[in-house]
Write a protein that holds these residues in place. Structure first.
Motif, PDB file in Angstrom:
ATOM      1  N   LYS A 121      16.449  57.524 -25.964  1.00 14.44           N
ATOM      2  CA  LYS A 121      14.981  57.406 -25.949  1.00 14.44           C
ATOM      3  C   LYS A 121      14.338  58.793 -25.867  1.00 14.44           C
ATOM      4  O   LYS A 121      13.383  59.084 -26.578  1.00 14.44           O
ATOM      5  CB  LYS A 121      14.514  56.542 -24.773  1.00 14.44           C
ATOM      6  N   ASP A 125      11.846  60.258 -28.720  1.00 17.78           N
ATOM      7  CA  ASP A 125      10.452  60.625 -28.433  1.00 17.78           C
ATOM      8  C   ASP A 125      10.194  62.087 -28.800  1.00 17.78           C
ATOM      9  O   ASP A 125       9.167  62.420 -29.394  1.00 17.78           O
ATOM     10  CB  ASP A 125      10.128  60.399 -26.942  1.00 17.78           C
ATOM     11  N   ARG A 504      17.351  51.651 -28.093  1.00 14.16           N
ATOM     12  CA  ARG A 504      17.015  50.639 -29.093  1.00 14.16           C
ATOM     13  C   ARG A 504      17.714  51.015 -30.399  1.00 14.16           C
ATOM     14  O   ARG A 504      18.152  52.151 -30.575  1.00 14.16           O
ATOM     15  CB  ARG A 504      15.507  50.637 -29.350  1.00 14.16           C
ATOM     16  N   GLN A 507      16.493  54.161 -32.170  1.00 13.83           N
ATOM     17  CA  GLN A 507      16.788  55.404 -31.442  1.00 13.83           C
ATOM     18  C   GLN A 507      18.227  55.844 -31.696  1.00 13.83           C
ATOM     19  O   GLN A 507      18.495  57.019 -31.918  1.00 13.83           O
ATOM     20  CB  GLN A 507      16.565  55.202 -29.940  1.00 13.83           C
TER      21      GLN A 507
END
Lengths: 765, 217
Positions: A121, A125, A504, A507
């Protein structure tokens, strides 16, 4: 047929049934768990939800002990006593003490694998932020490393830094701390588990056995009182509060049991009062008792033999048998005797068979409970009828001397017509506002106060009633989290679920795509931290695992899946069951503070997402079954109507059929005004009442055709039937109330229409 | 001398008074008690005060301390509030307990009620600035040291199990607090340096809403 030839085997079978009932193990045969009547659904989400209810949430006991003082020594002594009592109980599978560090505890498993579980993650990001930069710096690894240092600086300046900058939580990318903050955000504001008062202790217990088993409920009750006495023996004044399904189900069971006695008592008294008012020699009603008892014996025996277990609700609804099986005896005992005895034995036989047909439609229902009612009532009717035919002696049946002439009821026709008109108009008005909605909770005996206490107690454990819970399913956790994350996006980012920080699908894909940059990034990160004056030794374990991270994982799906499964297995207390796998399916539970309508529409947004809260999907199952039942019911009623038209001719036959239909429509219409919404049990009541009303219609029309008034036996029967069905409206269970009301209304309205239309009917016939 | 800092000291010192007298000789005790009484009278005459402070945070994994600025607001009517403006975070201590309030960038306010005992640091501040001598004694053992440089009060939590906060040291000279040092486990430390006071007669309605607990809370 030779009566004696039939009598002997009948009594033989009946005696065998009585013997069987004397020896059968009722605790084994009677199912007291209301949820067991639910169909085994095929959908994955429903199966998982059921599994969660059976094995996780349903078995949880929420225990709060209030009244600890600042005397820590005494407090620990009491806590030890509580731990010992809970620890040695065979009822309890596991005990989790809820404290402010609960989230930190759950994070321990995450923390141990923080790179594998949290880095995807972070990387995703940062990569997205990097791609949005204008102009874009040349090297992602250097840029990302600088960002990490800046973020660490900002964190250390923030007020929570002193509390959270602990070796077990801190890492250069703040992976553990950010996950903790995401988890913490889901906590309700105010007095939550994270900020609970020192004067109380919270324990989350998991039961070994089903919460629906009466023995579990009783053992739990005694465990709690043992706990209270342990505490008071230490001369410490504490209040023990507990909640959970076991307690609610136990209370519900007690109320249902009380219900059975109350309803039966009211029903018997009602029948006796009505009979004594309407019957010329009410004591003769005593001749109906053998039939009544035989009906009950037959119903219970046949149901026990047919079904492995019979739900206790069947016995409650079976109370209606008191009203219906007595009918055949009444028709035989209180027959009118003019030129011939009326109703004739054949007519009573037709009446019985049509009612049995009415009940037998229930056998087609998919819900076990409804099939059980069908068998219970149907078999009871047949046995009771047979008993009435065999036990009521011919001389008793034709003893003219004891029969008084029926006094004709003198009500002005205008009043009668007006009354019937008002009833029908009300019914039609109600029909315009039909609202069918099934709710599982209507099957149980609710105790508002107990439920309120339970909700308040659960809130202490972080469960908020106003939040909707969703189950997201998929073949891998990565896919599950991807779907769950998309759900949060639809809900404008609101809500909590593990997809907020666990990897996820997109990702992990991105991580693979840029895997070459990752070793460079960790080198740059180390340099950036060193140049800003950080002591790298403190972060040594992190950098060591970062060095081997990619080699070990290869960023393959299986690696991430295994780490997530380890996390799922390590979840305890209220968090257990939030992630899991069942066969080849993985699931994740998430909660969103959305309203009922929004939750429904969110759940419809994806076939991977199912609304779990408030058992709404179980209610949808009930809705679906009601529709099926309606279809079957209509087919069966149509068949009965066709048979009647064939037997009695089209004119008489269609008149016999039309009155129960009118009565049924009016009853449903009036019920839609009386009840907030109608459910499957109103529908069952409609078929049941229709079958009974058909008898009245049959006897009345046949009487009119012969120039006779409505037979007295019909009035007595209607009175007793109504008494027993109205008794059901005293039940604490909403669906039982509904059933009673529909049947009572339906039979009354049908008889009212038959009676008020007698002059017209006589002319037609 | 900064009067407000003196007043803050008074509050603190008054709360600690009984502990101090237990440690020193009779002459010393009398001298301190006289001064404390004097400062207590001054403290009582002021309804509200606002003290900006600098906070230096020392972490074992970072060579230089992290420096942040905060503001302490005291108001007899409403209690105490400590704000960190840069982080839009507020810690309120009053007779209802401790309330943490965070205002997000979008203006969303998130509040969390915390029981006084759930954080020793907050409990300390609350007890000290709130004149709560009884509670201070419940939580800490206190010792008093005096040297040429000034004086030091050392406070150590009584409960060894709850020693996330290892000790609190208050350094002062005569009647001025120079610094407050909070030492935590894991070699973490906070040094608070009170600054020039901003005189206040009270707080406006808007300030009350912003910095203190609402009546319903």
């Amino acid at each position: 047929m030779n009566r004696k030839l039939l009598t002997l085997p009948f009594y033989g079978l009946l005696s065998a049934a009585v013997v069987y009932l004397c020896f059968v193990d009722y605790s084994e045969k009677l199912e007291k768990d209301v949820s067991s009547i639910l169909p085994q659904s095929e959908s994955d989400a429903a199966r998982i939800a059921r599994q969660l209810i059976d094995e996780q949430q349903g078995r949880a006991v929420y225990l709060q002990i209030i009244g600890f003082t600042s005397d820590k020594d005494r407090g620990s002594q009491v806590e030890e006593a509580i731990d010992e009592r809970l620890g040695k109980s065979s009822l309890i599978q596991s005990v989790v003490k809820i404290d402010p560090d609960t989230n930190v505890g759950a994070l321990k498993a995450v923390g141990e694998n923080r790179l594998e579980l949290l880095f995807p993650k972070w990387f995703f990001d940062k990569r997205k932020q990097f791609e949005e930069l204008e102009p874009r710096p040349d090297e992602f690894p250097d840029w990302a490393a600088k960002r990490a240092v800046e973020e660490m600086g900002a964190f250390l300046e923030s007020p929570m830094a002193m509390e959270l900058a602990r070796p077990e939580l801190l890492d250069p990318l703040l992976l553990g701390i950010n996950a903790l903050l995401v988890m913490d955000e889901q906590e309700p504001e105010g007095d939550s588990a994270l900020s609970h008062s020192d004067s109380s202790r919270l324990y989350w217990l998991m039961l070994n056995e089903s919460p629906f088993s009466p023995s579990t409920q009783e053992s739990l009750q005694s465990l709690m009182s043992d706990l209270s006495s342990d505490v008071s023996s230490l001369d410490y004044r504490l209040e023990v509060r507990y909640g959970g399904l076991a307690k609610l189900a136990g209370a519900s069971r007690e109320r249902i049991q009380k219900d059975v006695y109350t309803i039966n008592l009211i029903s018997i008294l009602g029948v006796l009062v009505v009979a004594s008012l309407l019957a010329p020699n009410p004591w003769r009603l005593g001749w109906a008792i053998p039939s009544l008892l035989a009906g009950a014996v037959g119903a219970v025996t046949v149901s026990f033999l047919v079904f492995e277990q019979v739900n206790i609700l069947v016995l409650i609804i079976g109370s209606i048998l008191i009203g219906t099986t007595i009918d055949y005896s009444i028709h035989l005992i209180f027959r009118d005797h003019n030129t011939e005895s009326f109703p004739t034995e054949n007519l009573v036989l037709y009446a019985c068979l049509s009612t049995v047909v009415g009940f037998s439609i229930l056998l087609f229902a998919e819900l076990a409970l409804i099939r059980q009612i069908g068998v219970f009532v149907g078999s009871g009717l047949v046995v009771a009828f047979a008993m009435a035919r065999l036990s009521i002696r011919p001389r008793e049946r034709s003893n003219r001397a004891t029969v008084k002439e029926a006094k004709s009821v003198k009500i002005p026709p205008l009043v009668l017509h007006c009354f019937a008109g008002v009833v029908m108009i009300t019914g039609i008005a109600g029909l315009t506002q039909l609202d069918w909605k099934d709710d599982l909770r209507n099957l149980e005996a609710p105790d508002a106060e107990l439920i309120r206490e339970d909700v308040a107690l659960r809130e202490q454990f972080g469960e908020v009633e106003s939040k909707s819970v969703f189950i997201t399913t998929g073949s891998t956790y990565l896919d599950v989290f991807q779907s769950e994350f998309e759900l949060f996006q639809l809900a404008s980012g609101k809500g909590f679920g593990y997809s907020k920080f666990l990897p996820r699908r997109v990702q992990v894909n991105l991580l693979r795509e840029y895997s070459r940059e990752i070793p460079q990034f960790f080198v740059a990160l180390k340099e950036a931290f060193a140049s800003e004056g950080y002591d790298l030794d403190s972060f040594d374990p992190f950098f060591q695992s970062a060095a081997t991270f990619q080699q070990d994982t290869g960023f393959g799906d299986a690696f991430f899946e295994d780490r997530i499964q380890e996390l799922a297995d390590s979840l305890v207390g209220p968090m257990s069951g939030a992630l899991g796998k069942s066969n080849e399916m993985r699931w994740s539970l998430s909660s969103i503070g959305s309203g009922e309508d929004q939750s429904q529409s969110l759940a419809r947004s994806s076939d991977k997402v199912t609304l779990f809260s408030k058992l709404s999907f179980l209610n949808q199952t009930l809705d679906r079954h009601r529709e099926v039942l309606f279809r079957f019911g209509m087919i069966a009623m149509f068949s009965v109507a066709v048979v009647i038209v064939i037997v009695f001719g089209w004119r008489k036959g269609s008149l016999i059929v039309i009155y129960p239909i009118l009565g049924g429509s009016a009853a449903i219409g009036i019920c839609s005004l009386l009840f907030p919404s109608l459910n499957m049990f109103h529908l069952i009541g409609c078929f049941l009442g229709g079958a009974i009303a058909l008898d009245y219609s049959l006897f009345s029309i046949e009487s009119y055709a012969r120039g006779l008034p409505i037979p007295r036996s019909v009035w007595i029967s209607a009175g007793t039937t109504n008494a027993s069905f109205l008794a059901l409206t005293f039940s604490a269970i909403p669906v039982v109330q509904g059933l009673g009301a529909v049947v009572a209304l339906l039979s009354c309205v049908t008889l009212l229409l038959l009676f008020s239309n007698q002059s017209v009917l006589r002319r037609i016939l | 001398m900064n009067k407000l800092i003196v007043a803050t000291l008074v509050v603190f010192a008054t709360a600690l008074g009984s502990a101090l007298f237990g440690q020193g000789g009779p002459d010393q005790d009398d001298r301190i008690r006289d001064k404390l009484d004097e400062l207590q009278r001054y403290s009582d005459s002021v309804a509200a005060r606002e003290i900006p402070f600098e906070e230096k945070r020392y972490f074992p994994f970072r060579k230089a301390p992290v420096e942040v600025a905060g503001v302490l607001r005291m108001w007899k009517r409403k209690g105490i509030s400590i704000s960190y403006p840069k982080y839009r975070t507020l810690i309120i201590y009053d007779d209802k307990g401790v309330l943490m309030r965070k205002v997000s960038k979008d203006g969303t306010v998130r509040e969390r009620i915390t029981d006084i005992e759930s954080s020793n640091t907050i409990a300390l501040l609350g007890a000290a600035f709130g004149f709560d001598q009884v509670r201070l004694h419940q939580i800490f053992s206190m010792t008093w040291e005096e040297s040429e440089k000034g004086w030091k009060i050392l406070m150590v939590p009584n409960d060894p199990e709850e020693r996330k906060l290892e000790s609190v040291s208050i350094f002062g000279d005569k009647l001025q607090i120079e610094s407050i040092v909070l030492s935590f486990v894991d070699r973490k430390r906070i040094e608070i340096l009170p600054q020039e006071e901003i005189p206040k007669n009270g707080f406006s309605g808007a300030e009350e809403t912003k910095y203190f607990r609402g009546d319903s809370g």
